[in-house]
Structure formats: C-alpha cells, structure tokens
Design an enzyme around this catalytic site. Structure first.
Site, PDB file in Angstrom:
ATOM      1  N   GLU A 127     -20.205   3.010 -23.808  1.00  0.00           N
ATOM      2  CA  GLU A 127     -20.003   3.671 -25.097  1.00  0.00           C
ATOM      3  C   GLU A 127     -20.874   3.034 -26.180  1.00  0.00           C
ATOM      4  O   GLU A 127     -20.557   3.088 -27.362  1.00  0.00           O
ATOM      5  CB  GLU A 127     -18.526   3.607 -25.507  1.00  0.00           C
ATOM      6  CG  GLU A 127     -17.605   4.421 -24.633  1.00  0.00           C
ATOM      7  CD  GLU A 127     -16.248   4.659 -25.279  1.00  0.00           C
ATOM      8  OE1 GLU A 127     -16.180   4.791 -26.514  1.00  0.00           O
ATOM      9  OE2 GLU A 127     -15.247   4.702 -24.537  1.00  0.00           O
ATOM     10  N   GLU A 165       1.196   3.731   2.101  1.00  0.00           N
ATOM     11  CA  GLU A 165       1.898   4.054   3.342  1.00  0.00           C
ATOM     12  C   GLU A 165       3.194   3.255   3.476  1.00  0.00           C
ATOM     13  O   GLU A 165       4.234   3.789   3.908  1.00  0.00           O
ATOM     14  CB  GLU A 165       0.987   3.760   4.547  1.00  0.00           C
ATOM     15  CG  GLU A 165      -0.277   4.597   4.584  1.00  0.00           C
ATOM     16  CD  GLU A 165      -1.458   3.935   3.895  1.00  0.00           C
ATOM     17  OE1 GLU A 165      -2.601   4.203   4.299  1.00  0.00           O
ATOM     18  OE2 GLU A 165      -1.248   3.161   2.926  1.00  0.00           O
ATOM     19  N   LEU A 184     -27.502   2.680 -24.738  1.00  0.00           N
ATOM     20  CA  LEU A 184     -27.641   3.870 -23.902  1.00  0.00           C
ATOM     21  C   LEU A 184     -29.060   3.964 -23.338  1.00  0.00           C
ATOM     22  O   LEU A 184     -29.254   4.277 -22.164  1.00  0.00           O
ATOM     23  CB  LEU A 184     -27.312   5.126 -24.714  1.00  0.00           C
ATOM     24  CG  LEU A 184     -25.850   5.330 -25.117  1.00  0.00           C
ATOM     25  CD1 LEU A 184     -25.732   6.441 -26.152  1.00  0.00           C
ATOM     26  CD2 LEU A 184     -24.983   5.653 -23.900  1.00  0.00           C
ATOM     27  N   GLY A 189     -24.295   2.082 -28.531  1.00  0.00           N
ATOM     28  CA  GLY A 189     -25.148   2.862 -29.411  1.00  0.00           C
ATOM     29  C   GLY A 189     -26.439   3.251 -28.733  1.00  0.00           C
ATOM     30  O   GLY A 189     -26.598   3.131 -27.514  1.00  0.00           O
ATOM     31  N   SER A 220     -20.618   6.934 -38.244  1.00  0.00           N
ATOM     32  CA  SER A 220     -20.444   8.006 -37.255  1.00  0.00           C
ATOM     33  C   SER A 220     -18.993   8.225 -36.864  1.00  0.00           C
ATOM     34  O   SER A 220     -18.697   8.990 -35.960  1.00  0.00           O
ATOM     35  CB  SER A 220     -21.242   7.675 -35.992  1.00  0.00           C
ATOM     36  OG  SER A 220     -20.749   6.482 -35.399  1.00  0.00           O
ATOM     37  N   HIS A 262       0.834  -1.196   0.000  1.00  0.00           N
ATOM     38  CA  HIS A 262       0.000   0.000   0.000  1.00  0.00           C
ATOM     39  C   HIS A 262       0.872   1.252   0.000  1.00  0.00           C
ATOM     40  O   HIS A 262       2.088   1.200   0.201  1.00  0.00           O
ATOM     41  CB  HIS A 262      -0.926  -0.008   1.208  1.00  0.00           C
ATOM     42  CG  HIS A 262      -2.030  -1.010   1.093  1.00  0.00           C
ATOM     43  ND1 HIS A 262      -3.056  -1.105   2.015  1.00  0.00           N
ATOM     44  CD2 HIS A 262      -2.273  -1.975   0.164  1.00  0.00           C
ATOM     45  CE1 HIS A 262      -3.886  -2.070   1.657  1.00  0.00           C
ATOM     46  NE2 HIS A 262      -3.420  -2.617   0.549  1.00  0.00           N
TER      47      HIS A 262
END
Length: 361
Positions: free
Chosen positions: A293, A53, A299, A295, A172, A51
């Site tokens: 992401e 620390e 979505l 179409g 697109s 970690h």
C-alpha cells in the site's frame, strides 16, 4: 444424493474462518458425512493447533460412535507427515473412514500426493479435483510461497479518474467512499502483512488495521525506510498483537529495543533496494502474502523489479488535473515493452470502480 460440489464449497467457507490465524499453514475446512447426512465439521483454527480433519472427526464423534464407512470432504490433501501435529491420514485410516473427497493436492514437498497414496494403500477410496480451481484460489498464496520461496505480492492503490493517487502536496486521505474502504480492509485481512514506505508513514500516519472488515485480523507491518528516522509514535505502532518489520538503508544502527519491532539493515544500489532479498527474508519469517500500500516510489520499485502477482486499482470519481501518479518513478521506452496484465475482475462500489488485474504468466 450427496451434492459433492456443494459440500466442498462449504469446506472452503469453513476454511476461510482461519484467515489471519493459520498462516504460514494453509486454510483448510473439513466435513464428514454418513448416510447422506453431515455429521461433523471443522477447520484449521490456529497455526500449531489441530488440523481441520482432526476437528471435524472430533465433532462427528460427539454424535456418532463409529465413523467406519463415513465420507470425509476436505479442500486440501490431508497431511502425511509429522509437524507440529501428527499426520491427519493416520487418524483418517484409524477411524475407518471409507472414502475421502479432496479439492486439490497439496504442493508442499512434504505432502504432494503422499497423503493420497497412503489413503489408497489403506484401502480408502479417494476422489480429488472437486472444485479444484476454487480450492487452489483460497490457498493461492500458500502454494505460491512454497514454490517460489517468497511471499505472494498484491499491489493496491486508490486513484482519481485521471490517474493520480495524491495531490502535489501529498494529501490523498479518503479518496474513495466508505464502502470501498471496507472492501480494501477485507483485502488487507486476507494478507499476512501490509507494506509501505517511510514517506507514506510520514505523510499519512496510517494505522493500517482491518477495523472496517468483517475479519478483525490485523496483518503484520513492513516498512521500507530511507535515511530519515522512523517516528515510533506513529499510529500503526499502537496496534497490539502484530509484528512490525523495518528494512532500513541507514548506516547508523538503531539499537533501541521495542516489543514486536524487528529492525533489519539493507544496502541500496543506485538508490534502489533489492526487494528479492527482503522478500526471501520475510518468507523465512513465515509471511506468505503481502499487500503493498506504499506510495508512488514504493509501487514503482515493485513494478520495476517485476515482483507482484496482482493489482487492485480503486478509482474514485474525482479529477485532479495535476498530482502524483501511481507509478511516477517507473517509465518505459517502448509501447512493446509494456507489462501485460490480465483483467481478473471488476465491479462498482457506489460511485467508485474496483479493478483487479493479475500478472500475465
């Protein structure tokens, strides 16, 4: 005099170096000071390894033998339980650290104030809440996933000024500028996984990597598949060192074994997939955050089921007149039933505009 907020901000910047390698653990950075000088720093570099620390203490001891009375800054409460590594609070106490400055408490039930309590019991002064909002923001997906037992969901799409993500023939590609695409790749790098639908896989054949980002992390991939077969020669399968999860409603099982590909079969009701079941399963796989992401259909599914936390809309200076809407499979019957969103941020990217909304809670 020590500028506590400046040092905590530096801890946050250190923590960000762990993006893409530490999840499902949180992003943590740590700085040690003595005599108003920084003497060591470190961050959590990889899941299952030391970690922040521990790394900061080891770095400080290269310069100074004793850390007695030193101050330790960390953006997240030190752990007090044994997991893949020993408790950080035990090492802090053992080294004689005099004061600990904490950005925010760890909401993980295994910690959640127990680290602070143990430090105080050992006679160490503890100050918490330094740049608390900033410290919560960098680990928002970790906190959310721990609380809700599902990943944090961000929807992202590019569209024309008149609200279309593609022409009617589904073309697109490169709607926005190269600079906007770089920003989109940076957003990808902050997430554990990217989710698309099988239609996007078929029409766009995306690679879904972070090649334009400063962070070369390539998130895992999630594909929601209908009855059409998956093209395993698609470009995204060529990217190394990431897993692909396919959730399919096909009844005929695909028994082909592929490296780093997990195929799971799900039921749909009236053509709609229960996303909550999928998200709970992905949480168990160690995924805390997903960038959707997909179409219009994908979505819309997340919007219908109200399973998202924020949205990035990237608007290009183009007008289609006709095309495919961002949420063409979603509609409301009353203006009063609209989903309220909060404007979190917006900025220009060349001629493009990027808007970030968060869900109203």
């Amino acid at each position: 005099m020590i500028d506590h907020e400046k040092i905590m901000y530096d801890c946050i910047k250190l923590a960000a170096k762990g993006i893409g390698t530490v999840s499902p653990n949180p992003l943590v950075g740590c700085i040690i000071v003595k005599g108003n000088k920084k003497i060591g720093q470190g961050y959590h570099q990889k899941f299952g390894e030391a970690h922040a620390e521990v790394n900061a203490i080891n770095d400080a001891k290269k310069r100074i033998k004793s850390l007695k009375g030193a101050g330790l800054f960390v953006n997240l409460e030190p752990c007090s339980h044994t997991g893949k590594t020993p408790p950080c609070v035990d090492l802090i106490i053992e080294e004689g650290i005099g004061v600990v400055y904490i950005g925010t408490k760890d909401t993980n039930p295994l910690v959640n104030g127990k680290g602070i309590q143990k430090l105080k019991k050992a006679g160490i002064k503890v100050f918490s809440g330094i740049l608390g909002d900033h410290c919560k923001e960098i680990n928002k997906t970790f906190f959310f996933a721990n609380k809700h037992k599902r990943p944090y969901i961000t929807l992202k799409f590019a569209q024309s000024i008149d609200g279309f993500i593609a022409l009617n023939n589904f073309k697109s590609k490169w709607l926005t500028s190269i600079n906007t695409r770089k920003i989109a790749h940076n957003i990808r790098a902050f997430n554990d996984a990217i989710l698309i639908g099988s239609n996007t896989l078929k029409t766009d054949n995306p690679i879904l990597d972070c090649r334009l980002s400063n962070n070369k992390n390539n998130p895992d991939i999630i594909i929601l598949s209908g009855k059409s077969p998956i093209n395993y020669k698609a470009r995204l399968f060529s990217v190394q060192n990431r897993s692909v999860y396919i959730y399919s409603i096909k009844t005929n099982k695909d028994n082909l074994v592929r490296e780093n590909v997990k195929i799971k079969f799900i039921k749909s009701v009236n053509g709609m997939i229960n996303l909550r079941i999928i998200l709970r399963d992905l949480y168990k796989e160690g995924i805390n955050s997903i960038l959707v992401e997909g179409g219009s259909y994908t979505l819309s599914q997340f919007f219908k089921q109200e399973l998202f936390e924020e949205i990035y809309v990237m608007i290009a200076p183009k007008i289609f007149g006709k095309g495919i809407s961002s949420f063409s499979d979603f509609h409301i019957n009353s203006i009063n039933s609209m989903n309220d969103l909060i404007l979190h941020d917006f900025f220009s990217s060349g001629n493009d505009i990027i808007i970030n909304y968060k869900k109203y809670r």
